[in-house]
Design a protein around this motif. Structure first.
Motif, PDB file in Angstrom:
ATOM      1  N   ALA A 143       0.875  -1.232  -0.050  1.00 52.91           N
ATOM      2  CA  ALA A 143      -0.078   0.049   0.091  1.00 52.91           C
ATOM      3  C   ALA A 143       0.864   1.141   0.067  1.00 52.91           C
ATOM      4  O   ALA A 143       0.610   2.114  -0.498  1.00 52.91           O
ATOM      5  CB  ALA A 143      -0.952  -0.168   1.349  1.00 52.91           C
ATOM      6  N   SER A 178      -9.367   6.587  10.006  1.00 58.11           N
ATOM      7  CA  SER A 178      -9.293   5.407   9.965  1.00 58.11           C
ATOM      8  C   SER A 178      -8.012   4.559   9.863  1.00 58.11           C
ATOM      9  O   SER A 178      -7.706   3.488  10.155  1.00 58.11           O
ATOM     10  CB  SER A 178     -10.172   4.642   8.953  1.00 58.11           C
ATOM     11  OG  SER A 178     -11.580   5.149   8.929  1.00 58.11           O
ATOM     12  N   ARG A 300      -1.251  14.982   6.216  1.00 60.74           N
ATOM     13  CA  ARG A 300      -2.563  14.297   5.875  1.00 60.74           C
ATOM     14  C   ARG A 300      -3.366  15.309   5.040  1.00 60.74           C
ATOM     15  O   ARG A 300      -3.620  16.446   5.396  1.00 60.74           O
ATOM     16  CB  ARG A 300      -3.210  14.164   7.353  1.00 60.74           C
ATOM     17  CG  ARG A 300      -2.854  13.234   8.272  1.00 60.74           C
ATOM     18  CD  ARG A 300      -3.183  11.901   8.037  1.00 60.74           C
ATOM     19  NE  ARG A 300      -4.556  11.564   7.821  1.00 60.74           N
ATOM     20  CZ  ARG A 300      -5.179  10.363   7.735  1.00 60.74           C
ATOM     21  NH1 ARG A 300      -4.183   9.164   8.111  1.00 60.74           N
ATOM     22  NH2 ARG A 300      -6.224  10.011   7.312  1.00 60.74           N
ATOM     23  N   ASP A 302      -6.273  14.804   3.958  1.00 59.51           N
ATOM     24  CA  ASP A 302      -7.562  15.001   4.549  1.00 59.51           C
ATOM     25  C   ASP A 302      -7.963  15.892   5.630  1.00 59.51           C
ATOM     26  O   ASP A 302      -9.048  15.935   6.390  1.00 59.51           O
ATOM     27  CB  ASP A 302      -8.252  13.711   4.694  1.00 59.51           C
ATOM     28  CG  ASP A 302      -7.613  12.707   5.612  1.00 59.51           C
ATOM     29  OD1 ASP A 302      -6.357  12.998   6.057  1.00 59.51           O
ATOM     30  OD2 ASP A 302      -7.677  11.426   5.565  1.00 59.51           O
ATOM     31  N   ASP A 323      -3.584  10.071   2.962  1.00 56.18           N
ATOM     32  CA  ASP A 323      -4.991  10.084   3.495  1.00 56.18           C
ATOM     33  C   ASP A 323      -5.299   8.575   3.737  1.00 56.18           C
ATOM     34  O   ASP A 323      -4.559   7.667   3.517  1.00 56.18           O
ATOM     35  CB  ASP A 323      -5.866  10.692   2.863  1.00 56.18           C
ATOM     36  CG  ASP A 323      -6.043  10.408   1.304  1.00 56.18           C
ATOM     37  OD1 ASP A 323      -5.565   9.088   1.163  1.00 56.18           O
ATOM     38  OD2 ASP A 323      -6.473  11.183   0.619  1.00 56.18           O
ATOM     39  N   ASP A 324      -6.513   8.342   4.344  1.00 57.14           N
ATOM     40  CA  ASP A 324      -6.975   7.133   4.392  1.00 57.14           C
ATOM     41  C   ASP A 324      -7.230   6.241   3.269  1.00 57.14           C
ATOM     42  O   ASP A 324      -6.789   4.935   3.353  1.00 57.14           O
ATOM     43  CB  ASP A 324      -8.520   7.200   5.162  1.00 57.14           C
ATOM     44  CG  ASP A 324      -8.575   7.370   6.540  1.00 57.14           C
ATOM     45  OD1 ASP A 324      -7.210   7.567   7.173  1.00 57.14           O
ATOM     46  OD2 ASP A 324      -9.728   7.524   7.243  1.00 57.14           O
ATOM     47  N   ASP A 325      -7.309   6.792   1.987  1.00 52.34           N
ATOM     48  CA  ASP A 325      -7.587   6.145   0.704  1.00 52.34           C
ATOM     49  C   ASP A 325      -6.167   5.485   0.552  1.00 52.34           C
ATOM     50  O   ASP A 325      -6.202   4.486  -0.419  1.00 52.34           O
ATOM     51  CB  ASP A 325      -7.901   7.016  -0.219  1.00 52.34           C
ATOM     52  CG  ASP A 325      -9.285   7.384   0.095  1.00 52.34           C
ATOM     53  OD1 ASP A 325     -10.030   6.554   0.595  1.00 52.34           O
ATOM     54  OD2 ASP A 325      -9.768   8.459  -0.672  1.00 52.34           O
ATOM     55  N   LEU A 326      -5.042   6.009   0.866  1.00 56.46           N
ATOM     56  CA  LEU A 326      -3.609   5.455   0.632  1.00 56.46           C
ATOM     57  C   LEU A 326      -3.613   3.876   0.892  1.00 56.46           C
ATOM     58  O   LEU A 326      -3.047   3.158   0.406  1.00 56.46           O
ATOM     59  CB  LEU A 326      -2.384   6.128   1.296  1.00 56.46           C
ATOM     60  CG  LEU A 326      -1.070   5.506   1.032  1.00 56.46           C
ATOM     61  CD1 LEU A 326      -0.641   5.744  -0.575  1.00 56.46           C
ATOM     62  CD2 LEU A 326      -0.195   6.314   2.015  1.00 56.46           C
TER      63      LEU A 326
END
Length: 327
Positions: A143, A178, A300, A302, A323-326
């Protein structure tokens, strides 16, 4: 200013009166000079809502009497920022405790048996209803592909934590996230601390190219990664400053370390999010330290960190934006 007022409604009422006293104007008019709309200023200080901390302090600065000299204006802003910030913290803490009273936690040892709570800290986190887990390294490495530095990627992959649903995180304005990268824990290992510090020091030296090295310093928030910040200062041969954005034990003075008039501090941290770094910059300026730049490993995207810093003329140099999507 009343010392025993301990509700958001009373704070709002007193703050509006205070603004009127010093400026002769309503809070909405004063807010406009801080690029805050009438409606937002009135809504934020209405009824029993606790005014956001950053908005409160922006209006305090906007209310400074223009008839005072520059030095007197700085002293006035420092005094009233401290007064209102301390009162805001008391009320916020009281409100938080009323909404979320501490409950006894029953920590579990590695064998799964209950531990005697009398010998354990009452501040242990209760994650029984929202389990947080460390992401397997193999998954994290994949990731973290966009992280181009192999050493940073390897270290980070060991310290990625995920929650099944967003959890509020932050010291001032709490942002629900998250995925959490814990470089504080990574920095507790000397070899990881050194690697991350060397990585940041390269970027700091680049930033120092147009600065007077005899006037430069490194500053890190007390709530940030002091292990890395202090080591970066050591590598670069610069003084190190610790900035407290909450309670300051030395008679309320928020900056620890040695600096002189004309010092320019570069803010250094492992990750920038929310408004913490902005508070650091504003505090440094209030005590006479120039601040124009911040260097970090992660940012971050976001959160509102970059926008918050841009609004006060601080340039953010982050190696990687996440961000969380990473993950």
């Amino acid at each position: 200013m009343a010392k025993n007022a301990d509700t958001p409604a009373m704070l709002n009422q007193d703050f509006r009166k205070w603004v009127k006293h010093w400026t002769g104007k309503g809070i909405g008019q004063v807010a406009l000079s801080a690029n805050i709309s009438h409606s937002r200023a009135y809504a934020a200080t209405a009824e029993s809502n606790l005014v956001p901390r950053d908005l409160l302090l922006q209006i305090v600065r906007a209310a400074v009497p223009k008839s005072k000299s520059a030095d007197d204006q700085d002293a006035w802003v420092r005094h009233w920022t401290k007064e209102w910030e301390q009162r805001w913290e008391r009320i916020e803490a009281s409100s938080r405790n009323e909404k979320h009273p501490l409950e006894p936690v029953e920590p579990v040892d590695t064998a799964g048996e209950l531990v005697d709570t009398a010998t354990e800290s009452p501040l242990l986190p209760d994650t029984r209803h929202r389990p947080v887990a460390r992401l397997p390294r193999a998954v994290a490495i994949t990731a973290l592909g966009p992280i181009t530095d192999p050493i940073v990627r390897e270290i980070t992959a060991e310290h990625v934590y995920v929650a099944p649903e967003p959890i509020p995180v932050g010291y001032h304005n709490r942002s629900p996230i998250s995925v959490y990268i814990d470089l504080h824990s990574a920095s507790c290992l000397p070899e990881h601390r050194e690697a991350l510090s060397q990585f940041l020091a390269v970027r700091v030296r680049r930033t120092l190219a147009d600065s007077n090295p005899d006037r430069a310093a490194i500053a890190t928030p007390r709530e940030g990664n002091l292990l890395i910040g202090s080591r970066v200062a050591e590598i670069c041969g610069l003084p190190f400053l610790i900035v407290r954005t909450k309670r300051a034990p030395r008679f309320g003075f928020p900056v620890e370390g040695t600096f002189t008039e004309g010092t320019e501090a570069i803010i250094v941290d492992d990750l920038v999010m929310g408004t913490l770094t902005r508070y650091v910059a504003e505090i440094l300026r209030h005590v006479g330290v120039t601040t124009r730049r911040c260097v970090s490993i992660f940012e971050r995207t976001d959160s509102v960190a970059r926008e918050q810093l841009d609004s006060i003329g601080v340039t953010l140099d982050s190696a990687y934006r996440i961000d969380d999507d990473l993950l």
